[in-house]
Design a protein around this motif. Structure first.
Motif, mmCIF file in Angstrom:
data_model
loop_
_atom_site.group_PDB
_atom_site.id
_atom_site.type_symbol
_atom_site.label_atom_id
_atom_site.label_comp_id
_atom_site.label_asym_id
_atom_site.label_seq_id
_atom_site.Cartn_x
_atom_site.Cartn_y
_atom_site.Cartn_z
ATOM 1 N N TYR A 141 4.065 -0.653 -0.879
ATOM 2 C CA TYR A 141 4.038 0.012 0.422
ATOM 3 C C TYR A 141 3.767 -1.015 1.510
ATOM 4 O O TYR A 141 2.694 -1.622 1.553
ATOM 5 N N ASP A 142 4.743 -1.187 2.384
ATOM 6 C CA ASP A 142 4.718 -2.263 3.367
ATOM 7 C C ASP A 142 4.273 -1.824 4.753
ATOM 8 O O ASP A 142 3.944 -2.674 5.586
ATOM 9 N N TYR A 143 4.275 -0.532 5.030
ATOM 10 C CA TYR A 143 3.947 -0.017 6.352
ATOM 11 C C TYR A 143 2.864 1.037 6.237
ATOM 12 O O TYR A 143 2.902 1.890 5.343
ATOM 13 N N TRP A 144 1.912 0.979 7.170
ATOM 14 C CA TRP A 144 0.725 1.821 7.101
ATOM 15 C C TRP A 144 0.391 2.415 8.452
ATOM 16 O O TRP A 144 0.595 1.781 9.491
ATOM 17 N N TRP B 2 0.312 8.686 0.176
ATOM 18 C CA TRP B 2 -0.997 8.787 0.805
ATOM 19 C C TRP B 2 -2.004 7.995 -0.016
ATOM 20 O O TRP B 2 -2.003 8.063 -1.254
ATOM 21 N N PHE B 3 -2.850 7.263 0.692
ATOM 22 C CA PHE B 3 -3.974 6.545 0.113
ATOM 23 C C PHE B 3 -5.242 6.969 0.840
ATOM 24 O O PHE B 3 -5.180 7.553 1.924
ATOM 25 N N ALA C 4 1.564 5.770 4.042
ATOM 26 C CA ALA C 4 2.213 4.497 3.782
ATOM 27 C C ALA C 4 3.685 4.703 3.437
ATOM 28 O O ALA C 4 4.065 5.731 2.871
ATOM 29 N N ALA C 5 4.515 3.709 3.762
ATOM 30 C CA ALA C 5 5.952 3.745 3.508
ATOM 31 C C ALA C 5 6.374 2.507 2.739
ATOM 32 O O ALA C 5 5.910 1.398 3.028
ATOM 33 N N GLY C 6 7.281 2.695 1.773
ATOM 34 C CA GLY C 6 7.818 1.587 1.007
ATOM 35 C C GLY C 6 9.306 1.741 0.772
ATOM 36 O O GLY C 6 9.784 2.848 0.532
ATOM 37 N N GLY C 7 10.047 0.635 0.822
ATOM 38 C CA GLY C 7 11.499 0.669 0.712
ATOM 39 C C GLY C 7 12.051 0.344 -0.657
ATOM 40 O O GLY C 7 13.269 0.233 -0.802
#
Length: 123
Positions: A110-113, A36-37, A97-100
């Motif tokens: 984090y590449d997806y928001w 979370w941001f 946010a998601a990061g792989g």
């Protein structure tokens, strides 16, 4: 690869609580570290907290330690942010946010928001 939608924001008085949710679709949520941001008007995006793929590891910004808890339910493809003892300075637009990448992820990993959900804390 994954789409994220936040919900649960709203208006609350100082000292109150809210629980934010982040629903994921597309790739299986367990593939990603999640975070979370938040961003207040006129300020830069700031890190709040992160949780590892299995949910066993977490870390938080100093400003929210002891008050916020990040968790995940991979079976429901959902990440949560429980916010207690809210302060006016917590007012912001909150993003999931998601990061792989590996653990712990840097802030740039984090590449997806999601689109964000507004949290407003009144004094």
């Amino acid at each position: 690869q994954v789409q994220l939608v936040e919900s649960g924001g709203g208006l609350v008085q100082a000292g109150g609580s809210l629980r934010l949710s982040c629903a994921a679709s597309g790739r299986t949520l367990s593939y990603y570290n999640m975070a979370w941001f938040r961003q207040a008007p006129g300020k830069e995006r700031a890190f709040v907290g992160a949780v590892s793929r299995s949910g066993g590891l977490t870390y938080y910004a100093d400003s929210v330690k002891g008050r916020f808890t990040i968790s995940r339910d991979n079976a429901k493809n959902t990440v949560y942010l429980q916010m207690n003892s809210l302060k006016p300075e917590d007012t912001a637009l909150y993003y999931c946010a998601a990061g792989g990448g590996g653990w712990p992820p840097p802030s740039a990993a984090y590449d997806y928001w999601g689109q964000g959900t507004q949290v407003t804390v009144s004094s």
